[in-house]
Design a protein around this motif. Structure first.
Motif, PDB file in Angstrom:
ATOM      1  N   GLY A  29       0.403  -0.978  -0.114  1.00 34.66           N
ATOM      2  CA  GLY A  29      -0.015  -0.225   0.225  1.00 34.66           C
ATOM      3  C   GLY A  29       0.778   1.331  -0.167  1.00 34.66           C
ATOM      4  O   GLY A  29       1.869   1.151   0.916  1.00 34.66           O
ATOM      5  N   ILE A  30       0.986   2.114  -1.235  1.00 31.55           N
ATOM      6  CA  ILE A  30       2.149   2.889  -1.347  1.00 31.55           C
ATOM      7  C   ILE A  30       1.561   4.107  -0.426  1.00 31.55           C
ATOM      8  O   ILE A  30       2.527   5.049   0.277  1.00 31.55           O
ATOM      9  CB  ILE A  30       2.357   3.217  -2.783  1.00 31.55           C
ATOM     10  CG1 ILE A  30       3.232   4.296  -2.708  1.00 31.55           C
ATOM     11  CG2 ILE A  30       0.704   3.607  -3.229  1.00 31.55           C
ATOM     12  CD1 ILE A  30       4.303   4.315  -2.343  1.00 31.55           C
ATOM     13  N   ASP A  31       0.153   4.768  -0.738  1.00 25.66           N
ATOM     14  CA  ASP A  31      -0.254   5.450   0.251  1.00 25.66           C
ATOM     15  C   ASP A  31       0.052   5.067   1.945  1.00 25.66           C
ATOM     16  O   ASP A  31       0.386   6.238   2.796  1.00 25.66           O
ATOM     17  CB  ASP A  31      -2.027   5.598   0.024  1.00 25.66           C
ATOM     18  CG  ASP A  31      -2.801   4.292  -0.128  1.00 25.66           C
ATOM     19  OD1 ASP A  31      -2.236   3.465   0.061  1.00 25.66           O
ATOM     20  OD2 ASP A  31      -3.669   4.887  -0.018  1.00 25.66           O
ATOM     21  N   HIS A  32      -0.599   4.362   2.184  1.00 23.89           N
ATOM     22  CA  HIS A  32       0.280   3.612   4.317  1.00 23.89           C
ATOM     23  C   HIS A  32       1.633   4.543   3.986  1.00 23.89           C
ATOM     24  O   HIS A  32       2.215   4.677   4.887  1.00 23.89           O
ATOM     25  CB  HIS A  32      -0.250   2.687   4.476  1.00 23.89           C
ATOM     26  CG  HIS A  32      -1.385   2.465   4.290  1.00 23.89           C
ATOM     27  ND1 HIS A  32      -3.087   3.154   4.441  1.00 23.89           N
ATOM     28  CD2 HIS A  32      -2.905   1.823   3.330  1.00 23.89           C
ATOM     29  CE1 HIS A  32      -4.089   2.445   4.306  1.00 23.89           C
ATOM     30  NE2 HIS A  32      -3.628   1.630   3.730  1.00 23.89           N
ATOM     31  N   LEU A  33       2.302   3.773   3.008  1.00 21.00           N
ATOM     32  CA  LEU A  33       3.769   3.452   3.256  1.00 21.00           C
ATOM     33  C   LEU A  33       4.394   4.926   3.090  1.00 21.00           C
ATOM     34  O   LEU A  33       4.500   5.735   3.894  1.00 21.00           O
ATOM     35  CB  LEU A  33       4.759   3.121   2.455  1.00 21.00           C
ATOM     36  CG  LEU A  33       4.334   1.459   2.490  1.00 21.00           C
ATOM     37  CD1 LEU A  33       5.263   0.823   1.303  1.00 21.00           C
ATOM     38  CD2 LEU A  33       5.311   0.792   3.847  1.00 21.00           C
ATOM     39  N   LEU A  34       3.707   6.140   2.395  1.00 18.26           N
ATOM     40  CA  LEU A  34       4.322   7.336   2.442  1.00 18.26           C
ATOM     41  C   LEU A  34       3.954   8.241   3.902  1.00 18.26           C
ATOM     42  O   LEU A  34       4.487   9.702   3.993  1.00 18.26           O
ATOM     43  CB  LEU A  34       3.512   8.057   1.058  1.00 18.26           C
ATOM     44  CG  LEU A  34       4.405   7.521  -0.407  1.00 18.26           C
ATOM     45  CD1 LEU A  34       3.447   8.182  -1.601  1.00 18.26           C
ATOM     46  CD2 LEU A  34       5.686   7.376  -0.271  1.00 18.26           C
ATOM     47  N   PHE A  35       2.459   7.791   3.880  1.00 23.68           N
ATOM     48  CA  PHE A  35       1.930   8.303   5.313  1.00 23.68           C
ATOM     49  C   PHE A  35       2.937   7.984   6.740  1.00 23.68           C
ATOM     50  O   PHE A  35       3.077   9.308   7.290  1.00 23.68           O
ATOM     51  CB  PHE A  35       0.623   8.068   6.312  1.00 23.68           C
ATOM     52  CG  PHE A  35      -0.376   8.501   6.905  1.00 23.68           C
ATOM     53  CD1 PHE A  35      -0.997   9.461   6.822  1.00 23.68           C
ATOM     54  CD2 PHE A  35      -0.100   7.557   8.309  1.00 23.68           C
ATOM     55  CE1 PHE A  35      -1.108  10.495   8.460  1.00 23.68           C
ATOM     56  CE2 PHE A  35      -0.063   8.394   9.247  1.00 23.68           C
ATOM     57  CZ  PHE A  35      -0.609   9.900   9.014  1.00 23.68           C
TER      58      PHE A  35
END
Length: 563
Positions: free
Chosen positions: A191-197
């Motif tokens: 999950g790229i969005d969770h990692l960026l968060f």
């Protein structure tokens, strides 16, 4: 392409019944006569060869971890696409063992169904079975519905797309734990969005004590909403997942901008807690459809999925924090590096945010009706407030000890208020659903004539890759119930028939939609259904109330729906 299967143990024999569209059997030349009709008088040996190649050889059964011998083909036959015998195990077994179709029956090869009965020797009737079925090779898109029939007549249904790998039909707590730990860890890593968060969250914080506090706040928050949503306390409104995805993008943009202008580390745990509530809903949407694989260990699977997320999160932090420290010491000054990374992240997240906002705008939101359900929703909201307040109070003491700085009360109230609104919505599914529900498909939204025409179109253009059984009962309900009719119509009109998507006329797609509604027990009415987008978006696919439960017709009443 839809595959239906039953598995049942009787004494020392495990029986597996499988129904597959005949046109999925590539590289097999079936005997024909006339205008492409299956020659039933000469088809037995070819049907058996196809059953061996595409069904029996694709199935592996094991009992208590030990592989069973290859299944023996006990019976095989061709069936009409309109046949409904596979609605229950008894009917399917009687069909396969019963009288064959009359040899004069005219059935085009692409429309015929292949029914197969396999028998496996079983050492014990109480053994835990596991199935590996490589049916994904039968088509570009395959959906398999497997129903396990127990001695008392109860059933457990599994519906999955593609290849599910080794499927434990009666999983132990250990099988459920291992499967869902891996699933949780995989989801976080992919999950790229969770990692960026997470990256934005820890970018300005690399001291261990405040880092522990921030990660703890995020973990507790997303665990709360993950559990509530996975257990059915999230809104059923179609716009809610889009709202969650939008807020996840907003959280990344917010964190990135805060890192650029100067992060307030005293309240970072509060930001992590508030946005953690949102991310928990995002995690849960992956978990919902997979909980069927937990068997009787629902709570174990939920805890294991959350554990997998935390283990992956810990692994990411163990790699990222030392790497950032090294970069800010040896490569680039910390202030410069933080701004560069945050700008790049904010750029990507901004595009996600605008795209997701456009998706959310497509839904029509309406004020809830003032009724008993609204009062119940208010009570649930109050409960959510108490839970959030209790968690925030407990965390505030911990954060004070970790950071030695007391958080500001006004900031706490603002962030907790925003998080509470989201959790309150999750605890009032009936209230939220009322906001976008104007009509129900049970109110007679099509005519009987439209359904009759739809059946003719379906049998002529769709059968072969799809069957009436694949569009009714458990499989249909799991995917479509509670969603707006526009979504189903849009799916059908864009992707069907498989050989020539979008080739039918607008009226023909409307008729097929009406036929599917009738298949699922939704009654006809006096007013015709049309392809008008606003009309279809105002109709919710609903179920037939039966007693205290809900069902979608005869097939679903036998299988039972898990919502």
């Amino acid at each position: 392409m839809a595959v239906q299967a039953f598995i049942a143990t009787s004494g020392d024999v495990v029986r597996m019944l499988v129904r597959v569209p005949l046109n999925a059997m590539r590289d097999v030349e079936f005997p024909t006569r006339g205008a492409g009709y299956l020659d039933l008088a000469r088809a037995d040996s070819t049907l058996r060869d196809a059953a061996q190649l595409w069904v029996a050889d694709a199935i592996e059964l094991s009992a208590d971890g030990a592989a069973l011998p290859k299944g023996r083909i006990a019976a095989v036959r061709a069936s009409l696409p309109s046949d409904r015998a596979f609605e229950d195990y008894a009917g399917a077994l009687a069909q396969v063992n019963g009288q064959r179709l009359d040899v004069a029956t005219e059935i085009p090869v692409p429309q015929a169904m292949l029914d197969v009965l396999l028998e496996f020797p079983a050492a014990s009737p109480d053994a835990r079975l596991a199935l590996r079925a490589r049916f994904a090779n039968l088509g570009v898109r395959t959906t398999t519905a497997v129903r396990v029939v127990y001695a008392g007549g109860t059933e457990r249904a599994y519906v999955y797309a593609g290849d599910a790998g080794l499927l434990q039909l009666e999983p132990s707590w250990w099988h459920a734990t291992s499967r869902f730990v891996v699933m949780g860890a995989t989801h976080l890593v992919q999950g790229i969005d969770h990692l960026l968060f997470l990256l934005c969250l820890i970018l300005p914080v690399r001291r261990i004590r405040p880092l522990v506090g921030i990660v703890t706040a995020f973990t507790i928050a997303h665990s709360m909403t993950l559990g509530a949503s996975a257990l059915g306390y999230a809104p059923s409104a179609l716009w809610f997942p889009s709202l969650v995805e939008l807020l996840i993008a907003v959280s990344i943009v917010f964190m990135a901008i805060e890192n650029i202008v100067g992060a307030n580390l005293e309240r970072r745990w509060l930001v992590a807690f508030g946005f953690g509530l949102v991310h928990g809903f995002g995690f849960s949407y992956v978990l919902r459809d997979s909980l069927q694989f937990a068997g009787a260990h629902l709570s174990t699977a939920l805890a294991a999925f959350n554990l997998g997320i935390e283990l992956a999160q810990l692994g990411v932090l163990m790699v990222t924090v030392p790497l950032l420290s090294w970069c800010f010491t040896r490569v680039v000054p910390e202030r410069t590096g933080r701004i560069v990374v945050s700008v790049l992240v904010a750029h990507s997240a901004w595009h996600w945010m605008t795209a997701r906002f456009e998706t959310l705008r497509a839904y029509q939101l309406r004020w809830p009706t003032l009724d008993v359900s609204l009062a119940i929703g208010a009570l649930r909201l109050a409960m959510g407030l108490l839970i959030i307040a209790g968690a925030a109070w407990a965390l505030s003491g911990l954060m004070t000890r970790l950071t030695s700085v007391r958080a500001r009360g006004s900031t706490l109230l603002v962030l907790m208020g925003a998080g509470t609104l989201l959790v309150g919505a999750a605890l009032t599914p009936r209230l939220v659903a009322a906001q976008d529900s104007t009509r129900t498909s049970m109110a007679g939204v099509y005519t009987d004539e439209q359904a009759t025409k739809g059946k003719e179109v379906f049998n002529g253009a769709c059968v072969g890759c799809h069957t009436s059984a694949s569009h009714s009962g458990k499989e249909f309900a799991t995917r479509w119930m509670g969603r707006m009719l526009w979504e189903f119509y849009d799916y059908v009109s864009r992707l069907m028939p498989d050989e020539a998507p979008g080739a039918l006329s607008e009226n023909e797609y409307v008729w097929v939609t009406a036929y599917v509604l009738k298949l699922n027990g939704m009654p006809p009415g006096e007013k015709e259904l049309s392809a008008d987008k606003d009309l279809l978006k105002s109709i919710r696919l609903d179920t037939v109330p039966i007693g205290g439960g809900r069902s979608t017709g005869a097939a679903a009443r036998r299988v039972g729906l898990r919502r």
